[in-house]
Design a protein around this motif. Sequence first.
Motif, short mmCIF file in Angstrom:
data_model
loop_
_atom_site.label_atom_id
_atom_site.label_comp_id
_atom_site.label_asym_id
_atom_site.label_seq_id
_atom_site.Cartn_x
_atom_site.Cartn_y
_atom_site.Cartn_z
N PHE A 22 -1.02 -7.21 7.85
CA PHE A 22 -1.34 -5.79 7.97
C PHE A 22 -1.62 -5.17 6.61
N GLN A 23 -0.83 -5.54 5.60
CA GLN A 23 -1.05 -5.01 4.26
C GLN A 23 -2.41 -5.44 3.72
N LEU A 76 -5.02 -6.35 5.48
CA LEU A 76 -6.06 -5.69 6.26
C LEU A 76 -6.25 -4.25 5.81
N ARG A 77 -5.16 -3.55 5.55
CA ARG A 77 -5.26 -2.16 5.12
C ARG A 77 -5.91 -2.07 3.74
N ARG A 78 -5.57 -3.00 2.85
CA ARG A 78 -6.22 -3.01 1.53
C ARG A 78 -7.71 -3.27 1.66
N ARG A 79 -8.10 -4.18 2.56
CA ARG A 79 -9.52 -4.49 2.75
C ARG A 79 -10.26 -3.28 3.30
N ILE A 80 -9.65 -2.58 4.25
CA ILE A 80 -10.29 -1.38 4.81
C ILE A 80 -10.42 -0.29 3.76
N ASN A 81 -9.35 -0.09 2.96
CA ASN A 81 -9.41 0.92 1.90
C ASN A 81 -10.49 0.58 0.87
N ASN A 100 -13.88 1.40 2.41
CA ASN A 100 -14.09 2.86 2.44
C ASN A 100 -14.41 3.40 1.07
N THR A 157 2.53 4.59 0.73
CA THR A 157 2.63 5.44 1.91
C THR A 157 3.50 6.63 1.60
N VAL A 171 0.85 -1.18 0.00
CA VAL A 171 0.00 0.00 0.00
C VAL A 171 0.88 1.23 0.00
N THR A 223 6.05 -0.73 6.54
CA THR A 223 5.29 -1.49 7.53
C THR A 223 6.18 -2.49 8.25
#
Length: 239
Positions: free
Chosen positions: A223-224, A226-231, A234, A190, A188, A197
């Motif tokens: 973590f990567q 999870l962050r992609r799933r949250i993005n 959103n 940054t 992701v 990360t």
Amino acid sequence: MIEFLTSRSAALLPQKVTGHLGWLRGAIGAALGIACAGAITALVLKTGSVGSGNLAFAWLVAPMGASAVLVFAVPASPLAQPWPLIGGNLLSTAIGLGFGQYLGSPLLATSFGVGTAIAVMSLARCLHPPGGACALLCALGATGSEAWGWDHMLPIVFNVIVIALAGWLYNNLTGHSWPHKAKLSPAVRTSPDIPSTHEALEEVLAEWNEVLDVDVDDLDALFQALRRRINLRNSKKAE
């Protein structure tokens, strides 16, 4: 007391029966691994028929049950990888036998044996909990009435090798790479001034000063993802 006993178990996600990490897959794998280890060890060492109570050597040693749990039920654990399985058990076995033969006292041999085994496994990057049991077992055997010698390493050597081969074959055939490889996730983007990360995770773990039974690469991939799933969620909400 109840809160202490349930605090960690409540965090464990329930496993499905089937699937590449279902509990049935792990149970069957462990049963096959132990069966192969016992049968092949008895055959190679010619200790007699399996199940006989009068064997020159044990055809199975108890710590292999714990190794089977790790290799087949939690094959992604850093403690369950091939080098910890082989190096951890065999180095600890040699340490237990050595202390047992040198010290002669069961109490001293077991305490020094287990402590030294932990230190050596940690330094050799092959920490494996059943290794402590191997050191304890062999220290007791060397100080007992049978006075175990170095030839008593043979059953453990064959047990470990067969379980390693069975773990490699079974885990890979049932959809789980072993040795474990972290799942790669697209990075992701940054800001340049924000550390990666992976680097940040290492800093957090160093700050916590704890040993977690998970590889940093796995934490990074998790973590990567999870962050992609949250993005993604959103972005769908924003549409």
